[in-house]
Design a protein around this motif. Structure first.
Motif, short mmCIF file in Angstrom:
data_model
loop_
_atom_site.label_atom_id
_atom_site.label_comp_id
_atom_site.label_asym_id
_atom_site.label_seq_id
_atom_site.Cartn_x
_atom_site.Cartn_y
_atom_site.Cartn_z
N LEU A 109 23.31 72.56 75.27
CA LEU A 109 24.24 71.57 74.68
C LEU A 109 25.13 70.99 75.88
O LEU A 109 25.45 71.56 76.58
N LEU A 110 25.04 69.71 75.56
CA LEU A 110 26.17 68.96 76.52
C LEU A 110 27.06 68.30 75.36
O LEU A 110 26.81 67.73 74.52
N ILE A 111 28.21 68.70 75.86
CA ILE A 111 29.64 68.38 75.12
C ILE A 111 30.25 67.30 76.07
O ILE A 111 30.99 67.65 77.02
N ILE A 112 30.30 66.08 75.45
CA ILE A 112 31.01 64.98 76.20
C ILE A 112 32.36 65.10 75.68
O ILE A 112 32.65 65.17 74.49
N GLY A 113 33.40 65.23 76.65
CA GLY A 113 34.92 65.31 76.09
C GLY A 113 35.19 66.72 75.83
O GLY A 113 36.06 67.05 75.06
N ALA A 114 34.50 67.47 76.77
CA ALA A 114 34.86 69.11 76.48
C ALA A 114 36.19 69.70 76.75
O ALA A 114 36.46 70.63 76.38
N THR A 115 37.07 68.91 77.44
CA THR A 115 38.45 69.32 77.35
C THR A 115 39.33 68.87 76.34
O THR A 115 40.53 69.21 76.54
N GLY A 116 39.00 67.80 75.58
CA GLY A 116 39.87 67.43 74.64
C GLY A 116 40.10 68.61 73.36
O GLY A 116 39.43 69.56 73.36
N MET A 117 40.85 68.16 72.62
CA MET A 117 40.97 69.20 71.34
C MET A 117 39.93 69.56 70.55
O MET A 117 39.43 70.72 70.41
N ALA A 118 39.00 68.63 70.24
CA ALA A 118 37.78 68.67 69.48
C ALA A 118 36.71 69.58 70.59
O ALA A 118 36.08 70.47 69.98
N GLY A 119 36.61 68.75 71.74
CA GLY A 119 35.51 69.36 72.81
C GLY A 119 35.65 70.74 73.30
O GLY A 119 34.98 71.37 73.51
N SER A 120 37.06 71.07 73.34
CA SER A 120 37.26 72.42 73.66
C SER A 120 36.92 73.53 72.74
O SER A 120 36.55 74.60 73.08
N ALA A 121 37.29 73.27 71.64
CA ALA A 121 36.79 74.17 70.62
C ALA A 121 35.62 74.40 70.38
O ALA A 121 35.00 75.30 70.12
N LEU A 122 34.89 73.21 70.50
CA LEU A 122 33.33 73.22 70.35
C LEU A 122 32.83 73.93 71.59
O LEU A 122 31.90 74.66 71.28
N THR A 123 33.34 73.86 72.66
CA THR A 123 32.77 74.46 74.04
C THR A 123 32.96 76.10 73.54
O THR A 123 32.08 76.60 73.82
N ALA A 124 34.08 76.36 73.20
CA ALA A 124 34.20 77.86 73.17
C ALA A 124 33.38 78.51 71.92
O ALA A 124 32.92 79.47 72.13
N THR A 125 33.10 77.53 70.88
CA THR A 125 32.56 78.17 69.73
C THR A 125 31.01 78.30 70.18
O THR A 125 30.22 79.17 69.84
N ALA A 126 30.67 77.25 70.97
CA ALA A 126 29.04 77.22 71.26
C ALA A 126 28.91 78.34 72.36
O ALA A 126 27.90 79.17 72.03
N LEU A 127 29.87 78.80 73.22
CA LEU A 127 29.57 79.76 73.86
C LEU A 127 29.42 81.00 73.33
O LEU A 127 28.84 82.07 73.72
N ASP A 128 30.62 81.25 72.47
CA ASP A 128 30.54 82.45 71.48
C ASP A 128 29.32 82.67 70.96
O ASP A 128 28.86 83.86 70.64
N ARG A 129 28.55 81.57 70.49
CA ARG A 129 27.41 81.81 69.58
C ARG A 129 25.96 82.00 70.68
O ARG A 129 24.93 82.06 70.23
N GLY A 130 26.39 81.96 72.00
CA GLY A 130 25.39 82.24 72.91
C GLY A 130 24.58 80.99 73.35
O GLY A 130 23.46 81.31 74.02
N HIS A 131 24.95 79.64 73.21
CA HIS A 131 24.53 78.71 73.77
C HIS A 131 24.63 78.43 74.97
O HIS A 131 25.74 78.70 75.64
N GLN A 132 23.85 77.56 75.85
CA GLN A 132 24.25 77.19 77.27
C GLN A 132 24.87 75.86 77.24
O GLN A 132 24.46 74.96 76.68
N VAL A 133 26.09 75.86 77.70
CA VAL A 133 26.66 74.65 77.62
C VAL A 133 27.13 73.99 78.98
O VAL A 133 27.47 74.77 79.79
N THR A 134 27.01 72.78 78.67
CA THR A 134 27.48 71.98 79.98
C THR A 134 28.74 70.96 79.41
O THR A 134 28.53 70.45 78.32
N ALA A 135 29.70 71.38 80.09
CA ALA A 135 30.85 70.77 79.73
C ALA A 135 31.15 69.49 80.36
O ALA A 135 31.36 69.58 82.00
N LEU A 136 31.35 68.39 79.96
CA LEU A 136 31.39 67.17 80.69
C LEU A 136 32.73 66.50 80.59
O LEU A 136 33.21 66.37 79.26
N GLY A 137 33.23 66.13 81.49
CA GLY A 137 34.74 65.53 81.40
C GLY A 137 34.94 64.55 82.71
O GLY A 137 34.32 65.01 83.85
N ARG A 138 36.10 63.66 82.48
CA ARG A 138 36.31 62.87 83.65
C ARG A 138 37.24 63.50 84.78
O ARG A 138 37.27 63.24 86.10
#
Length: 215
Positions: free
Chosen positions: A3-32
């Motif tokens: 998964l690529l999460i654009i805006g991974a440090t924002g409110m929605a993005g950080s929650a998505l990042t944490a949830t995806a990792l908890d579920r065992g996905h490989q996450v690339t967190a992209l931010g400026r």
């Protein structure tokens, strides 16, 4: 999945990042901001990339199974919601992978006996000038996406009050603004993240938008 999460440090993005990792996905967190990315909890399946989303190429996107656009903008740059959606779609025309997931606003949902757009209620807020460009442009983003038939995309809108918080029991809908039995229309970021990951893992919606709210 990758998964690529654009805006991974924002409110929605950080929650998505944490949830995806908890579920065992490989996450690339992209931010400026490299500094903000460094504040994400370390995880073996997490890669952080400090990069402007507008510099992503089709080759970059092809590495992923799903690309999630959770970018947030200040009202003065709200047009970037539309611009990024058009860029991602243009890069992936006539493809089925990666799948595109867009975190949209509540303004494009319908409400009231006449099914008017919720953004019109927001426009009546005395303080609307300070924020209204964001829901207006997220409406335009959805209207653009609704013309796209040759890319696998899905959009997800929260309820009226979208705020930080853990996942709680939820209810899903389509185009109507959801209100619970207590008359509250709210979605926690954690609730949104669970709905997104459920959709990614077991797709139910294609080339459409749905909505989620705290029950």
């Amino acid at each position: 999945m990758k998964l690529l999460i654009i805006g991974a440090t924002g409110m929605a993005g950080s929650a998505l990042t944490a949830t995806a990792l908890d579920r065992g996905h490989q996450v690339t967190a992209l931010g400026r901001s490299a500094e903000k990315l460094a504040q994400l909890p370390a995880h073996a399946n997490l890669t952080t990339v400090a990069k402007d989303a507008f510099s992503l190429t089709k080759t970059d996107l092809d590495h992923y199974d799903v690309v999630i656009d959770a970018m947030a903008t200040p009202p003065t740059q709200a047009y970037l919601h539309v611009d990024l959606a058009t860029k991602l779609v243009a890069a992936l025309r006539d493809t089925t992978q990666p799948r595109l997931v867009f975190i949209l606003g509540a303004g494009s949902l319908k409400t009231g006996a006449d099914d008017h757009l919720f953004v019109h209620d927001l426009e009546k807020d005395p303080a609307a000038e300070a924020f209204i460009a964001v829901p207006q442009n997220q409406l335009s983003e959805l209207q653009f996406l609704q013309t796209v038939t040759n890319v696998d995309w899905v959009g997800l809108s929260p309820a009226a009050d979208f705020h930080a918080g853990p996942a709680v029991p939820a209810v899903l809908g389509t185009d109507q603004l959801l209100v619970n039995a207590q008359g509250v229309s709210a979605t926690n970021a954690g609730t949104m993240a669970v709905a997104v990951l459920d959709e990614i893992e077991k797709p139910q919606h294609h080339q459409t938008r749905f909505t989620v709210a705290n029950r």
